[in-house]
Design a protein around this motif. Structure first.
Motif, PDB file in Angstrom:
ATOM      1  N   THR A 100       0.870  -1.180   0.000  1.00  0.00           N
ATOM      2  CA  THR A 100       0.000   0.000   0.000  1.00  0.00           C
ATOM      3  C   THR A 100       0.904   1.226   0.000  1.00  0.00           C
ATOM      4  O   THR A 100       2.066   1.154   0.413  1.00  0.00           O
ATOM      5  CB  THR A 100      -0.886   0.069   1.266  1.00  0.00           C
ATOM      6  N   SER A 105      -1.847   1.484  -4.730  1.00  0.00           N
ATOM      7  CA  SER A 105      -1.276   0.157  -4.511  1.00  0.00           C
ATOM      8  C   SER A 105      -0.117  -0.048  -5.479  1.00  0.00           C
ATOM      9  O   SER A 105      -0.206   0.338  -6.644  1.00  0.00           O
ATOM     10  CB  SER A 105      -2.329  -0.917  -4.797  1.00  0.00           C
TER      11      SER A 105
ATOM     12  N   TRP B  21      -5.539  -2.072   4.159  1.00  0.00           N
ATOM     13  CA  TRP B  21      -5.964  -0.761   3.663  1.00  0.00           C
ATOM     14  C   TRP B  21      -6.956  -0.147   4.659  1.00  0.00           C
ATOM     15  O   TRP B  21      -7.896  -0.800   5.086  1.00  0.00           O
ATOM     16  CB  TRP B  21      -6.680  -0.887   2.317  1.00  0.00           C
ATOM     17  N   ARG B  26      -8.161   4.254   1.298  1.00  0.00           N
ATOM     18  CA  ARG B  26      -8.252   3.522   0.039  1.00  0.00           C
ATOM     19  C   ARG B  26      -9.165   4.243  -0.946  1.00  0.00           C
ATOM     20  O   ARG B  26      -8.862   4.347  -2.131  1.00  0.00           O
ATOM     21  CB  ARG B  26      -8.775   2.112   0.288  1.00  0.00           C
TER      22      ARG B  26
END
Lengths: 178, 64
Positions: A100, A105, B21, B26
């Protein structure tokens, strides 16, 4: 070494920031996967930046430093998950990593299924530039197709395969013309 | 490491990342990624030229 561009909507957009940081750290990499297809061919729903890095000790260290600057996080296990900048040098050991980062990503591959040596693919790669003007080196269409065909049948992206085959045919036809 | 193990490793790495996440972070990152993707030459849906092209294609579908 610090590349300007913070979280989210800074002066450099997120994928550009990832590429710019890899470039600034002189990481020998090839952009692969969906982002490479998107910047070269057609829209595609993809959210990871996939890079295949040269598997050489000095390059691995450069990549570790770049990922540290990108505030990437990873762990060998859930308990071990955290900023890679805090890990001792040499953590980039396994064949692939899914990380991450505040910029998106990032998948880092030390080898790619279906493809031979990194150097052979680098020799066939193309030099591209994002809309934001960030330079990158991307996997060639032929190698993108090879890596797709190496996937289990159910995991292959048929749209991507069609577009790549068509692009390769057009390139071949162009070479045949007098 | 053989080919099968690479597939397994990819899946397990993706699952591990998924679990780490933060949902709000995210979502912010996804929006930024979409914005970046929209600006690329192969995508560019939100331009006058692209809108006119799409409109023409849709009109053709409606009235072949």
């Amino acid at each position: 070494m610090n590349v300007a561009g913070g979280r989210g909507s800074g002066s450099v957009m997120n994928v550009d920031h990832i590429l710019k940081t890899l470039n600034a750290h002189q990481v020998a990499y090839l952009l692969i996967g969906g982002m490479n297809f998107l910047v070269r061919h057609a829209p595609l729903l993809t959210y990871d930046v996939d890079v295949w890095i040269e598997d050489a000790p000095e390059n691995l260290r450069r990549c570790e430093r770049a990922l540290g600057e990108l505030q990437a996080e990873w762990g060998a296990s859930d308990d071990d998950w955290g900023p890679v900048a805090d890990k001792p040098a040499g953590w980039l050991r396994q064949p692939l990593f899914c990380l991450t980062s505040p910029h998106g990503s990032i998948d880092v591959f030390r080898s790619v299924k279906g493809l031979g040596s990194w150097a052979a693919s680098r020799a066939k790669a193309y030099a591209g530039e994002t809309a934001g003007g960030v330079a990158f080196v991307g996997l060639s269409d032929a190698d993108m197709l090879e890596s797709q065909m190496a996937l289990p049948e159910g995991e292959r992206n048929q749209q991507r395969i069609r577009v790549l085959k068509k692009a390769l045919r057009q390139a071949e036809d162009g070479r045949d013309e007098p | 490491m053989d080919e099968m193990n690479l597939d397994d490793l990819k899946r397990s790495e993706e699952q591990k990342r998924e679990a780490h996440w933060d949902p709000a972070e995210r979502w912010r990152v996804l929006q930024a990624t979409i914005t970046w993707a929209e600006s690329q030459a192969t995508v560019r849906r939100n331009t006058r030229q692209r809108c006119l092209e799409l409109q023409a294609a849709k009109l053709k579908q409606e009235n072949p």
